[in-house]
Write a protein that holds these residues in place. Sequence first.
Motif, mmCIF file in Angstrom:
data_model
loop_
_atom_site.group_PDB
_atom_site.id
_atom_site.type_symbol
_atom_site.label_atom_id
_atom_site.label_comp_id
_atom_site.label_asym_id
_atom_site.label_seq_id
_atom_site.Cartn_x
_atom_site.Cartn_y
_atom_site.Cartn_z
ATOM 1 N N ARG A 1 -71.668 13.256 50.245
ATOM 2 C CA ARG A 1 -70.118 13.392 50.336
ATOM 3 C C ARG A 1 -69.565 13.652 48.769
ATOM 4 N N ALA A 2 -69.940 12.949 47.744
ATOM 5 C CA ALA A 2 -69.452 13.050 46.532
ATOM 6 C C ALA A 2 -69.653 14.411 45.849
ATOM 7 N N GLY B 1 -63.890 21.235 44.805
ATOM 8 C CA GLY B 1 -62.478 21.011 44.062
ATOM 9 C C GLY B 1 -61.922 19.792 44.586
ATOM 10 N N ARG B 2 -62.570 18.788 45.262
ATOM 11 C CA ARG B 2 -61.513 17.660 45.694
ATOM 12 C C ARG B 2 -62.176 16.409 44.625
ATOM 13 N N VAL C 1 -60.601 13.885 43.058
ATOM 14 C CA VAL C 1 -60.354 12.208 43.532
ATOM 15 C C VAL C 1 -61.188 11.752 44.605
ATOM 16 N N GLU C 2 -61.290 12.561 45.716
ATOM 17 C CA GLU C 2 -62.068 12.212 46.815
ATOM 18 C C GLU C 2 -63.614 12.078 46.362
ATOM 19 N N SER C 3 -63.829 12.861 45.517
ATOM 20 C CA SER C 3 -65.355 12.918 44.932
ATOM 21 C C SER C 3 -65.491 11.424 44.287
ATOM 22 N N GLN C 4 -64.461 11.057 43.219
ATOM 23 C CA GLN C 4 -64.657 9.987 42.471
ATOM 24 C C GLN C 4 -64.866 8.786 43.444
ATOM 25 N N ASP C 5 -63.875 8.589 44.446
ATOM 26 C CA ASP C 5 -63.848 7.677 45.334
ATOM 27 C C ASP C 5 -65.237 7.313 45.932
ATOM 28 N N TYR C 6 -66.029 8.515 46.413
ATOM 29 C CA TYR C 6 -67.039 8.441 47.091
ATOM 30 C C TYR C 6 -68.070 8.041 45.951
ATOM 31 N N TRP C 7 -68.120 8.236 44.719
ATOM 32 C CA TRP C 7 -69.174 7.843 43.630
ATOM 33 C C TRP C 7 -68.986 6.358 43.604
ATOM 34 N N LYS C 8 -67.605 5.996 43.360
ATOM 35 C CA LYS C 8 -67.506 4.336 43.444
ATOM 36 C C LYS C 8 -68.173 3.613 44.506
ATOM 37 N N ARG C 9 -67.998 4.204 45.844
ATOM 38 C CA ARG C 9 -68.384 3.436 46.924
ATOM 39 C C ARG C 9 -70.194 3.491 46.819
#
Length: 581
Positions: free
Chosen positions: A335-336, A343-344, A346-354
């Motif tokens: 998903r990240a 181009g998403r 912010v969403e990608s960064q959130d997935y990488w953190k999780r």
Amino acid sequence: MRTLINILIPALIILWSCGDKGNTATNLKSKDNSIADSAMAIYSENPKRALWLLDSAERTGALPSIKCDLMRARIYSYPGECSNTDTAQAICKKLLLNDTVKGDLKYMFDVIEQMKVTTAQQEDYEQEILYASQLVEICKKLGDEPEELRTEAEIGSVQAKIGNRAEGLQKLNMVIGKLEGKRKFAYADACIIALKRKTEVLSKEGRHDEIINTAKKIIAITDDYEEHPDDYDDKTFRIPYDKDRAKYCDFYRSQAYSLIANAYAKKGDMKNARKYAQKFENTTYGQGLIGRINFAPTWCLLGDYGKMQSAYDEYNAISGKDTLSTDYATQLECRAIAAAATGRYVESQDYWKRYSKLSNKLNDKLQVSKAHEYAARFREQEQELEIQKQEAALIRQNIYFATISIIALLAAGFATYFFRQRKAMTIKNQALVSQISDANKYKQKYAQLKESIAATEVSTPIQTDELNDEKLFELLSQTTIQEKLYLDPNFGRQTLMERFGISKERVGSAFSNGSNYHSLPAFINECRLTHAVKLMNEQPGMSIEQVALSSGYSSSNTFGRNFRLKFAMSPTEYRNSNTQS
């Protein structure tokens, strides 16, 4: 209408199975199988209905409670709306306490196998290896080699998961070697499982070409089975029949397509990757949710993010929140990647953190599991030793008084026989030693006599070209003995060639045709043994190794072997017998 039919069919099956209480045991068994088959046919798509069917069958006595519990555990361990591995484990633990299960190896096998499945889903590698090891022992008792090898493959897979990849791959290759090429379903099915497990290990090491070749073997087995089902019919419990055969082949063939597509994608060969992705998507398994979930990482590699996210969204609608598993970590990673590619950010960064947080937890869990695995192995060995001790103590208690007198008689008879044989051997060895010593003295006197005769003869140049084989042997042997050339470990044909300016053919002919030794090495060995016997007689304080080296041998092992071949006794036996005489 379909809902009504889905309700009525199971109910009718139960009512039919409840009637005719006077039917034979064979008919009851047939009804049991029908209900079981009905429940297991729908549990993946409608687990609640399958559980309801089992509850009804148990209440009416149409199906034994043990069978119902086993099938419930299978349903609860299957991914879906009723998935609950803790419940599945609880059911199995209760069954392990059942006296019927304890007394039946086949029941025990089914329960332990289900426990292994649930621990695998929970990624509890310690318990998975423990239950798999128990399954191997049960299979050995049942004489079921295919199931034993299938379980050995699972153990190899878990070993690789906890970091022991070389050990795990070695076990998998061993299992595959024993299973490959056997056209019996139990062996072929176990081979497919082992091949699948091997691709998982190879994937961790990035060995994509090997993955492709291994997966193609799975396709070859399923194709051959589908074309020649009668050749594979071994009447084992795993074999599918009729329409189930096509489902079986579709399932494993589609998984092989998935493995090949993923490997090609990771190699960067997108053309072949898409070719096998299309093959996968055309299979029944590839169109189902579980198949699409497993294929989602490959869609991510191919850039088909819509298909990937659709599968994950559908699955998450059923399973719910984040879970502590490698599958969910893979989902977060994919998903990240997809979010960043579209181009998403912010969403990608959130997935990488999780993903990072979950990966850390999984790594911690893996390290604990590795430590537990070694502890489990030790505990298992301790338990096995304790069982063996108890069994040995019981056997000793039962047979001690009955066998003690027999043992005493046997011991007395053996002692008498031993001392008689030893005495006879001593006498024989002493006689043999005397013969060896006499022969050696004779050889020495003969050699001395030849030396004295040679000393009185007028020394004239020797023309070796004029000598026949017998005369040449006499010249070569005398020189070798008089100058003790044989004491040099490197002495051989080359030495004589250089000394007398003759060819290797003439040296060989002199010993093979002009003597009784057949070859130069045989003559050299005779000289060295004669010298060794002399040393042992004259210098008893020398060690056997010193004797060997002083006689021209490069090692005491070679000396001992040649001595025994010549004299039918070892150098040590000769020395001991010579001392006694």
